[in-house]
Design a protein around this motif. Structure first.
Motif, short mmCIF file in Angstrom:
data_model
loop_
_atom_site.label_atom_id
_atom_site.label_comp_id
_atom_site.label_asym_id
_atom_site.label_seq_id
_atom_site.Cartn_x
_atom_site.Cartn_y
_atom_site.Cartn_z
N PHE A 258 0.83 -1.20 0.00
CA PHE A 258 0.00 0.00 0.00
C PHE A 258 0.86 1.26 0.00
O PHE A 258 0.66 2.18 -0.80
N LEU A 259 1.86 1.28 0.90
CA LEU A 259 2.72 2.45 1.02
C LEU A 259 3.68 2.56 -0.16
O LEU A 259 3.88 3.63 -0.73
N GLY A 260 4.28 1.42 -0.54
CA GLY A 260 5.26 1.43 -1.63
C GLY A 260 4.66 1.86 -2.95
O GLY A 260 5.26 2.65 -3.69
N THR A 261 3.45 1.35 -3.24
CA THR A 261 2.78 1.74 -4.48
C THR A 261 2.48 3.24 -4.48
O THR A 261 2.70 3.92 -5.50
N GLY A 262 2.03 3.73 -3.35
CA GLY A 262 1.72 5.15 -3.26
C GLY A 262 2.94 6.02 -3.45
O GLY A 262 2.91 7.03 -4.16
N LEU A 263 4.06 5.64 -2.81
CA LEU A 263 5.29 6.42 -2.94
C LEU A 263 5.79 6.42 -4.38
O LEU A 263 6.24 7.45 -4.89
N TYR A 264 5.73 5.25 -5.01
CA TYR A 264 6.20 5.16 -6.40
C TYR A 264 5.34 6.02 -7.33
O TYR A 264 5.86 6.81 -8.14
N LEU A 265 4.03 5.89 -7.20
CA LEU A 265 3.14 6.65 -8.08
C LEU A 265 3.24 8.14 -7.81
O LEU A 265 3.13 8.96 -8.73
N GLN A 266 3.47 8.50 -6.56
CA GLN A 266 3.64 9.92 -6.23
C GLN A 266 4.90 10.47 -6.90
O GLN A 266 4.91 11.60 -7.40
N SER A 267 5.96 9.65 -6.92
CA SER A 267 7.20 10.09 -7.58
C SER A 267 7.01 10.26 -9.08
O SER A 267 7.77 10.98 -9.73
N GLN A 268 5.99 9.58 -9.63
CA GLN A 268 5.69 9.69 -11.06
C GLN A 268 4.70 10.82 -11.36
O GLN A 268 4.29 11.02 -12.50
N GLY A 269 4.28 11.53 -10.29
CA GLY A 269 3.37 12.66 -10.47
C GLY A 269 1.92 12.27 -10.63
O GLY A 269 1.12 13.08 -11.14
N VAL A 270 1.55 11.07 -10.22
CA VAL A 270 0.16 10.62 -10.34
C VAL A 270 -0.68 11.29 -9.25
O VAL A 270 -0.30 11.32 -8.09
N ASP A 271 -1.85 11.82 -9.64
CA ASP A 271 -2.75 12.44 -8.66
C ASP A 271 -3.32 11.38 -7.73
O ASP A 271 -3.62 10.26 -8.15
N TYR A 272 -3.49 11.75 -6.46
CA TYR A 272 -4.04 10.84 -5.44
C TYR A 272 -3.31 9.50 -5.47
O TYR A 272 -3.91 8.42 -5.50
N ALA A 273 -1.98 9.58 -5.47
CA ALA A 273 -1.15 8.39 -5.68
C ALA A 273 -1.43 7.29 -4.66
O ALA A 273 -1.42 6.10 -5.00
N PHE A 274 -1.68 7.66 -3.41
CA PHE A 274 -1.86 6.66 -2.37
C PHE A 274 -3.24 6.01 -2.40
O PHE A 274 -3.53 5.17 -1.57
N TYR A 275 -4.07 6.41 -3.36
CA TYR A 275 -5.40 5.82 -3.45
C TYR A 275 -5.63 5.16 -4.81
O TYR A 275 -6.76 4.82 -5.15
N GLN A 276 -4.53 4.96 -5.56
CA GLN A 276 -4.64 4.26 -6.84
C GLN A 276 -4.74 2.75 -6.64
O GLN A 276 -5.32 2.05 -7.47
N LEU A 277 -4.15 2.25 -5.57
CA LEU A 277 -4.28 0.83 -5.22
C LEU A 277 -5.17 0.76 -3.98
O LEU A 277 -4.71 1.00 -2.87
N PRO A 278 -6.44 0.46 -4.15
CA PRO A 278 -7.36 0.44 -3.00
C PRO A 278 -6.92 -0.56 -1.94
O PRO A 278 -6.39 -1.64 -2.25
N GLY A 279 -7.14 -0.20 -0.69
CA GLY A 279 -6.76 -1.06 0.42
C GLY A 279 -7.29 -2.47 0.34
O GLY A 279 -6.55 -3.44 0.59
N PRO A 280 -8.58 -2.66 0.00
CA PRO A 280 -9.11 -4.03 -0.07
C PRO A 280 -8.42 -4.90 -1.11
O PRO A 280 -8.45 -6.13 -1.00
N VAL A 281 -7.82 -4.27 -2.11
CA VAL A 281 -7.07 -5.04 -3.12
C VAL A 281 -5.64 -5.29 -2.63
O VAL A 281 -5.11 -6.39 -2.77
N ALA A 282 -5.03 -4.26 -2.02
CA ALA A 282 -3.65 -4.39 -1.55
C ALA A 282 -3.51 -5.47 -0.48
O ALA A 282 -2.44 -6.07 -0.33
N ILE A 283 -4.58 -5.75 0.25
CA ILE A 283 -4.49 -6.70 1.35
C ILE A 283 -4.63 -8.15 0.88
O ILE A 283 -4.29 -9.09 1.61
N ILE A 284 -5.09 -8.37 -0.35
CA ILE A 284 -5.32 -9.74 -0.82
C ILE A 284 -4.02 -10.56 -0.88
O ILE A 284 -3.98 -11.70 -0.39
#
Length: 435
Positions: free
Chosen positions: A23-49
């Motif tokens: 969850f955190l790693g995906t958000g940090l990576y997407l944020q570094s790529q300039g993606v809006d709302y980076a930490f919410y691109q991978l929803p929690g219910p999916v990240a936990i599977i």
């Protein structure tokens, strides 16, 4: 605990770490790529599977037994109760929004604010709206467009105005009876909502008053504020559920009554079509989908950790480190609970999920060290909300940043209330008589 049991306990924590890392790693990576709302691109219910799959594999038991453990955790009575309350809270918020309640609360507040006290006025309004709605995100969503216009009209620093809204929203979210953080903290700790509210108020009110004074000093405006037409009756459902909940009425009854009151006042005073009530209730259910699913899946993951001794292992080590602080009574253990949920939320950037993750261990620490349920619930909620108001990758900071055209970092650096709340919470632990 034998060496093999300790090893198994440590391994049982790995799936939770995997969830946080994804969850955190995906958000940090997407944020570094300039993606809006980076930490919410991978929803929690999916990240936990993937974490759940790993937990099942590490459980070293037949698949049907592992699935039974997951179902038992997801179906825990506290988890299911929370989920039902989430649904009703979402339904109330949706119906109140559709029937004009949110607009009434916002404009009622603006009508009472003298123009020269715009900043403290916005703080009070956002605090009241968040307390009534039970959601900091809903509050920011409702107020941000208004606040952007007010900042431009009054010539106020946009980052400061955004910080004012964030501060008020966190205050209300922390105290609200229908907030999901309140629901999660009281259910996991076995506390009454009214008791937790009173406990929180002792910390939040001094911090809010000092924040209010700070905003008075930081800026004022002589510009006139335009208030839209509103009906005071729209405020009544919010006021009613707050009073009834604090009075101790069952939360299910409170929320059901709130839905009815919001619909009736809308139909009588605001031309709300009752034919839309069913759709609005279901829309509210849908707004709680993510937290509903994630709470159940976190419960399932937590059950694997509990079954394999991971919670006992964590509790032992947290308590051991806390003892080194050599504080009187159970103050060190209170700080341990606070630190546990604070760090969890820094990793997850969702205060409700952080409370659910830390809930069982916190309950165990509280029980072993005679910390009252209302105090442990208060600590969980307060420190989760503090973290949520300070992380630049949290939903609140991201939404405010997008609304004001600012960096989320600029927003959280003006979140003075969260810093003062942390100060008062730590001081209360350090200097109040242990309980």
């Amino acid at each position: 605990m034998t060496h093999s049991e300790k090893q198994q306990a440590r391994l049982s924590l790995v799936p939770m770490l995997l969830f946080v890392a994804l969850f955190l790693g995906t958000g940090l990576y997407l944020q570094s790529q300039g993606v809006d709302y980076a930490f919410y691109q991978l929803p929690g219910p999916v990240a936990i599977i993937p974490a759940l799959v790993l937990a099942i594999w590490l459980f070293k038991a037949p698949l049907h037994q592992a699935i039974d453990v997951a179902v038992r955790g997801a179906g825990n009575s506290n988890i299911i109760t929370m989920c039902f309350i989430y649904l009703l809270a979402g339904a109330f918020a949706s119906v109140a929004q559709a029937s004009g309640g949110v607009d009434a609360v916002v404009n009622a507040g603006l009508s009472l604010v003298p123009a020269q006290f715009l900043l403290p006025g916005l703080f009070v309004i956002s605090a009241l709206v968040a307390t009534a709605m039970g959601t900091s995100m809903g509050t920011i969503g409702a107020l941000a467009p208004i606040a952007v216009g007010l900042a431009q009209q009054a010539g106020l620093e946009p980052a400061l105005v955004a910080g004012v809204l964030l501060s008020g929203a966190i205050f209300g979210d922390n105290l609200s009876i229908i907030s999901d953080t309140t629901i999660a903290s009281t259910r996991t700790q076995g506390a009454q909502m009214k008791d937790k509210f009173r406990e929180n108020l002792k910390i939040a009110l001094p911090a809010a008053l000092l924040t209010l004074l700070l905003f008075v000093l930081l800026g004022h405006s002589e510009s006139q504020v335009t208030v839209k037409e509103f009906n005071w009756t729209g405020v009544l459902p919010y006021a009613a559920i707050l009073v009834l909940a604090v009075a101790g009425l069952n939360v299910f009854a409170v929320l059901l009554l709130g839905i009815v009151l919001a619909a009736v006042q809308g139909a009588v005073f605001a031309d709300y079509p009752l034919a839309e009530l069913g759709k609005d209730i279901y829309k509210g259910f849908g707004s709680m989908q993510e937290i509903f699913l994630l709470s159940m899946l976190v419960g399932a993951l937590g059950e694997f950790i509990k079954q394999q001794g991971g919670l006992d292992y964590l509790s032992h080590h947290i308590s051991a480190y806390a003892e080194k602080l050599r504080l009187a009574g159970n103050k060190a253990q209170q700080l341990a609970i606070a630190l546990l949920v604070f760090v969890s939320n820094l990793c997850i950037a969702n205060n409700t999920v952080a409370i659910v993750v830390a809930g069982d261990v916190s309950k165990q620490i509280a029980t072993e060290h005679q910390i009252s349920a209302k105090r442990s619930a208060s600590l969980l909620d307060v420190f989760a909300c503090i973290a949520q108001g300070l992380v630049p990758y949290g939903a609140q900071a991201l939404l405010l940043g997008a609304s004001f055209g600012l960096s989320p970092w600029d927003v959280v650096t003006q979140s003075y209330y969260c810093l003062l709340l942390a100060l008062f919470a730590v001081l209360r632990i350090a200097f109040e008589r242990t309980k």
